[in-house]
Scaffold this motif. Structure first.
Motif, PDB file in Angstrom:
ATOM      1  N   LYS A   1      38.041  40.758  47.513  1.00  0.00           N
ATOM      2  CA  LYS A   1      38.486  39.417  47.163  1.00  0.00           C
ATOM      3  C   LYS A   1      37.311  38.444  47.054  1.00  0.00           C
ATOM      4  N   GLU A   2      36.167  38.793  47.703  1.00  0.00           N
ATOM      5  CA  GLU A   2      35.002  37.920  47.554  1.00  0.00           C
ATOM      6  C   GLU A   2      34.383  38.026  46.156  1.00  0.00           C
ATOM      7  N   ASN A   3      34.839  39.010  45.389  1.00  0.00           N
ATOM      8  CA  ASN A   3      34.336  39.148  44.026  1.00  0.00           C
ATOM      9  C   ASN A   3      35.327  38.623  42.989  1.00  0.00           C
TER      10      ASN A   3
ATOM     11  N   VAL B   1      37.005  35.140  41.463  1.00  0.00           N
ATOM     12  CA  VAL B   1      36.758  33.698  41.402  1.00  0.00           C
ATOM     13  C   VAL B   1      37.789  33.046  40.498  1.00  0.00           C
TER      14      VAL B   1
ATOM     15  N   LEU C   1      44.375  30.052  46.789  1.00  0.00           N
ATOM     16  CA  LEU C   1      44.026  31.465  46.774  1.00  0.00           C
ATOM     17  C   LEU C   1      42.797  31.665  47.643  1.00  0.00           C
ATOM     18  N   ASN C   2      42.843  32.641  48.528  1.00  0.00           N
ATOM     19  CA  ASN C   2      41.714  32.847  49.432  1.00  0.00           C
ATOM     20  C   ASN C   2      40.639  33.715  48.762  1.00  0.00           C
ATOM     21  N   THR C   3      40.126  33.185  47.669  1.00  0.00           N
ATOM     22  CA  THR C   3      39.004  33.817  46.977  1.00  0.00           C
ATOM     23  C   THR C   3      37.962  32.710  46.815  1.00  0.00           C
ATOM     24  N   TYR C   4      36.867  32.998  46.114  1.00  0.00           N
ATOM     25  CA  TYR C   4      35.985  31.896  45.724  1.00  0.00           C
ATOM     26  C   TYR C   4      36.679  31.098  44.636  1.00  0.00           C
ATOM     27  N   GLY C   5      36.425  29.789  44.605  1.00  0.00           N
ATOM     28  CA  GLY C   5      37.107  28.978  43.607  1.00  0.00           C
ATOM     29  C   GLY C   5      36.397  27.675  43.346  1.00  0.00           C
TER      30      GLY C   5
ATOM     31  N   LEU D   1      31.801  39.999  39.010  1.00  0.00           N
ATOM     32  CA  LEU D   1      32.895  39.116  39.421  1.00  0.00           C
ATOM     33  C   LEU D   1      34.077  39.223  38.453  1.00  0.00           C
TER      34      LEU D   1
END
Lengths: 637, 356
Positions: free
Chosen positions: B61-63, B65, B80-84, B106
């Motif tokens: 999930k860290e990949n 965005v 959403l618990n990702t990068y944003g 990503l």
């Protein structure tokens, strides 16, 4: 050691030995002028390159119309290239040419007023037809009516001589005529004892796919040289000895090229990929062109659909851990403003390179001006402070780009780099830095949660700052456990979630300002050149006015005047000692190529009675004119 | 990193993105932020569908965005618990392009709305589509400006009475999917907020697509444009007005499949009863056809006011070179041909002299 050499191969033997006098000069200012299609920029570039190789100090000023091919033979269509070279270090492209090469009547008419009496004029008589002269308003031929009596005119049928020299080549008459700029270059190269091999090599490289054209241009170039040596018209040739510059390895470089190399260097020094998002605009496009060649340095270039997308892509790349860069000129900055504000809010590194040109609106696309300082400083909604760095000479664009990147990366902020059209296209010798002398720009990405809660759990807070720099952590996507969302809405201090809390907003606005203000502790203090230590007048500038101001200061001092000079590399924040410097002098003069933008800032920030001296003519200041201003102020103290 | 040779679910579009070590669930993708859309907003259903779908990709999930612009829909990344990144109005495709073209590891998603994507950001949308950057763009179309409290949008029907158009709007609306196909989009699809199963299937197809995917999601704004898509949701009539596109299948609809899409006069598409025209007359959907003619014609079916004959599903899904892959290939080619860059030799150039 350098020998002055003439053309080697194929130089026709002279029938009679000609003894010509050689005079030593300490400096020369030549202006090549012709139609935009006459190849004057190329001619000037080649002469510059020969001069750089020879070891003179030099400074150049290309000046061309915005139109690619303006109507032939007209005044607006004149393109020129001025070159100042000397046996000592010089600071400007010269106030006035001592030699004018005029390829047509328009070039003569457009430039004659800049020539001092006694200057040499080389004209191409083939272009002085009645019709061509009438087109620019010469009722009679200036070559015959005595109006040029004050000058030393060499009337030469350059086109005829060129076509004659190329009779043996199987090329069209048009192609033969087009080589006349190389004939002129050959003649000037003889006149000033320039080395010629590099130009011959250059022509063969440039026309590698058209060998006949290459050899024709080489032949025209050599014919020009030989013409100088044999004609009675030039009884004297000139030598300007190499300059005694500080020891080191040198090359000649334009501002845009130096700036491009500075960006490549910044990426290498930071060990980060450089990502340039850009939209073509004069006079900045050459940076995009240059960086596009250096993909092997990990530099990505993206030609976007517009200025906004250019900076948007750069900011997106910065979010991903690249050194994001966008390059533009004033109108492009206007379009990018909202994204710059977003970068201020996101607190991500970003470089905005503004190669300033005449404004407002489209203004003077190919001419220089310094009128975007206040746009860079304030041109955004809200309190959105952005550091500003300005190079002062063409070669200094390299170091200034590295410095702008240093600030952007260390403080996680967008940074303006304010170059201008004069720096961009002008050139000078550059003493190459050792790469080991360059600063270390490496940054550490966040890898771990940085906040421990009362219950012992750990979190990542994207706006928890470094107490020293106030920079926030740079956590790039792909880093596990640091997932976070950022945006343009105000964020809660530390944790970074959306916050509309009044006290929080007040704190965040002041903190962003404090972060930028704090950079003052991390930049060199303002250095003052006050030779005698007792000057009462300070002249202070920024950006490309460095050369003309310093040359003016030299003139004033040479005549016994006392004046101090300071030049600002950082415009936001100002160096920490700026107030002290300004208050040490009775009078402060601020010359600028705008209507007083730095002066406004200095007056507002420091309550000093700074005096503006302004010009917005699309050209750099002349140093004599600034010297006059300085003398008047000195006398008034 | 646990990278499988194939992408998640065998998606070639995801091969370069690191895969999760363990099976994920919907809650892995929920952030701790309180969702702040109006109660009853269609955005909730879309969010639930997306949160439910993302684990299926099996990506770290860290990949992942999510990048948005401005508008109600653009709050999406916060949930959403990702990068944003919640960026600025209309610019998300440009920002996402910079991220996607610099980070092939990503999975980059853009959330936008009809005003954000088609009005202020129209230029970025069409250029992202023609470049075919590896981006997935979810365009929530509610045919109204919600966040600014109810002005007509570029997809509002002509004559719409809103606060800014008390006598009715004068603008002729855009059809987002026609625009996308005109902009050379390689993937174009449409779904509906409330049809989670269909929306998920379209998201899956978009994720699998290599290049830019545009998914238009009809989304109800229950405050300022309630019922805009009611005919497509009402069980009593939805089967007769909705045309579900499936690649390789005859384009039939109606509760009993009694209607079909045929070539009418002058080659234009028309709708007919299958019993009358015969099964052979019914067109077979071909989303992979390089020629965009059929896909474009399908976008022109459907009436903006009555929603009659609205196709949903994947209109177009073709293979076309992906911009970021091409860019990386040039980077690699330059490194091979020129060798790794050497700064000292770069700045030195070919023409130097030395002063002792």
């Amino acid at each position: 050691m350098r020998a002055v050499r003439g053309p080697t191969a194929a130089a026709p033997r002279r029938s009679f030995p000609v003894t010509k006098q050689v005079k030593q000069l300490d400096r020369v200012v030549i202006r090549f002028a012709g139609d935009s299609g006459d190849g004057m920029q190329l001619t000037g570039d080649r002469f510059t390159s020969e001069t750089a190789t020879f070891g003179n100090d030099l400074s150049t000023l290309p000046n061309f119309p915005a139109e690619i091919r303006a109507p032939a033979g007209t005044l607006p269509g004149v393109s020129s290239f001025q070159l100042h070279f000397a046996d000592h270090d010089i600071l400007t492209p010269g106030d006035a040419p001592t030699v004018l090469v005029a390829m047509n009547p328009a070039a003569l008419k457009a430039n004659i007023r800049d020539l001092p009496r006694g200057a040499e004029i080389i004209v191409n008589t083939d272009e002085f037809s009645k019709r061509a002269m009438a087109k620019v308003g010469y009722p009679t031929s200036p070559l015959e009516d005595g109006s040029l009596d004050a000058y030393n005119v060499h009337a030469i049928p350059l086109t005829t001589l060129t076509v004659g020299a190329l009779a043996e080549f199987e090329i069209s008459k048009k192609d033969a005529e087009r080589a006349k700029n190389m004939f002129a270059l050959g003649l000037l190269s003889w006149l000033y004892h320039r080395p010629t091999e590099a130009t011959v090599d250059f022509l063969r490289r440039k026309f590698a796919k058209l060998p006949v054209i290459a050899e024709a241009n080489v032949a025209a170039f050599k014919a020009g040289w030989n013409f100088g040596e044999t004609t009675d018209d030039f009884a004297v040739s000139y030598e300007v000895a190499p300059a005694k510059l500080p020891s080191g390895t040198y090359r000649n470089i334009t501002g845009n090229l130096a700036l491009s190399y500075g960006l490549v260097a910044a990426g290498q020094l930071a060990e980060l990929p450089v990502y340039l998002g850009s939209y073509p605009i004069t006079p900045a496009s050459d940076i995009l062109h240059e960086l596009a060649k250096h993909k092997n340095f990990g530099v990505r270039t993206f030609q976007a659909e517009d200025e906004i997308a250019g900076i948007g892509a750069a900011l997106g790349a910065s979010f991903g851990g690249a050194l994001g860069v966008t390059t533009t000129s004033g109108p492009g900055v206007a379009l990018k403003s909202e994204t710059i504000g977003l970068a201020v809010s996101l607190e991500l590194p970003l470089l905005i390179v503004d190669v300033q040109r005449g404004g407002p609106s489209t203004g003077l696309p190919t001419k220089t001006e310094q009128s975007d300082l206040l746009q860079a400083m304030f041109g955004r909604n809200g309190e959105a402070p952005v550091p500003i760095v300005a190079p002062q000479t063409p070669s200094d664009c390299f170091a200034a780009a590295v410095e702008a990147a240093r600030i952007a990366l260390k403080y996680r902020t967008p940074v303006f780099l304010l170059s201008d059209g004069y720096l961009a296209n002008g050139s000078e010798p550059w003493r190459l830095p050792e790469t080991s002398e360059l600063p270390d720009l490496r940054v550490a990405f966040a890898t771990e949660p940085n906040q421990e809660n009362a219950d012992g759990t750990k979190e990542f807070w994207p706006y928890k700052r470094d107490p020293e720099t106030l920079a926030r952590p740079w956590a790039v996507p792909g880093t596990p456990g640091l997932e976070h969302r950022i945006g343009g809405i105000e964020k809660a201090d530390g944790i970074g979630s959306i916050s509309y809390d009044p006290a929080n907003h007040d704190l965040m606005v002041r903190t962003r300002q404090a972060k930028v203000d704090g950079i003052a502790k991390d930049i060199d203090p303002l250095w003052v050149d006050d030779a005698t230590g007792d000057a009462k007048v300070l002249v202070i500038g920024w950006g490309s006015t460095y050369g003309p101001i310093a040359a003016a200061v030299r003139r004033v001092r040479a005549a016994g005047g006392k004046v101090a000079q300071a030049h600002l590399r950082h415009l936001n924040p100002f160096p920490a000692n700026t107030a002290e410097v300004l208050r040490s002098y009775d009078k402060v003069i601020v010359p600028e190529m705008n209507l007083g933008q730095l002066a406004l800032l200095l007056r507002g920030r420091f309550l000093v009675d700074a005096m503006s001296y302004n010009q917005v003519r699309g050209l750099p200041f002349k140093s004599e004119e600034l010297a006059h201003v300085i003398r008047e102020v000195i006398e008034s103290v | 990193m646990s990278e499988s040779a194939n992408g998640a679910g065998g998606f070639p579009s995801l091969t370069l993105i690191p895969k999760a070590d363990a099976k994920q669930s919907m809650k892995d993708f929920k952030s701790d932020q309180e969702v702040r859309w109006c109660p009853g907003c269609g955005d909730y259903a879309i969010l639930a569908a997306v949160q439910g779908f993302l684990p299926e990709l099996g990506l770290r999930k860290e990949n992942v965005v999510w990048i948005s612009g401005i508008g109600c829909s653009s709050r999406f990344p916060y949930y959403l618990n990702t990068y944003g990144m919640h960026s600025i109005h209309g610019r998300a495709p440009a920002i996402a392009t910079g991220l996607a073209t610099s980070r092939e590891d990503l999975s980059v998603w853009v959330v936008t709305g009809d005003g954000d994507a088609l009005s202020i950001g129209g230029n970025h949308l069409i250029h992202a589509l023609r470049r075919n950057v590896n981006l997935k763009i979810l365009l929530f179309n509610n045919r109204i400006y919600g966040l600014t409290k109810g002005q007509y949008s570029p997809t509002s029907e002509t004559g719409k009475i809103t606060k800014s158009t008390p006598m009715g709007s004068l603008d002729h609306p855009f059809n987002p999917l026609s625009v996308a196909i005109g902009a050379e989009a390689s993937f174009v699809a449409r779904s509906i907020d409330s049809d989670r199963k269909h929306l998920t299937s379209v998201l899956r197809a978009a994720a699998a697509h290599e290049g830019t995917a545009l998914v238009e999601i009809y989304q109800n704004c229950n405050i300022f444009n309630d019922g805009a898509f009611e005919q497509l949701k009402d069980p009593a009539q939805r089967d007769d007005v909705t045309i579900r596109l499936e690649h390789g299948q005859p384009i039939r609809f109606g509760a009993e499949g009694q209607y079909g899409v045929i070539r009418g006069a002058h080659g234009a598409l028309d709708v007919a009863e299958v019993a009358k025209v015969g099964e052979d007359a019914v067109l077979v959907h071909d989303a992979h056809a390089d020629n965009p003619e059929l896909a474009f014609a399908l976008t022109r079916l459907g009436d903006l006011t009555s929603n009659t004959h609205t196709p949903i599903g994947v209109f177009r899904d073709i293979a076309r070179p992906v911009y970021d892959r091409l860019m990386s290939a040039q980077m690699a080619e330059a490194a091979t041909k020129q060798g790794q860059g050497d700064l000292a030799s770069l700045i030195r150039g070919n023409d130097t002299w030395t002063i002792d």
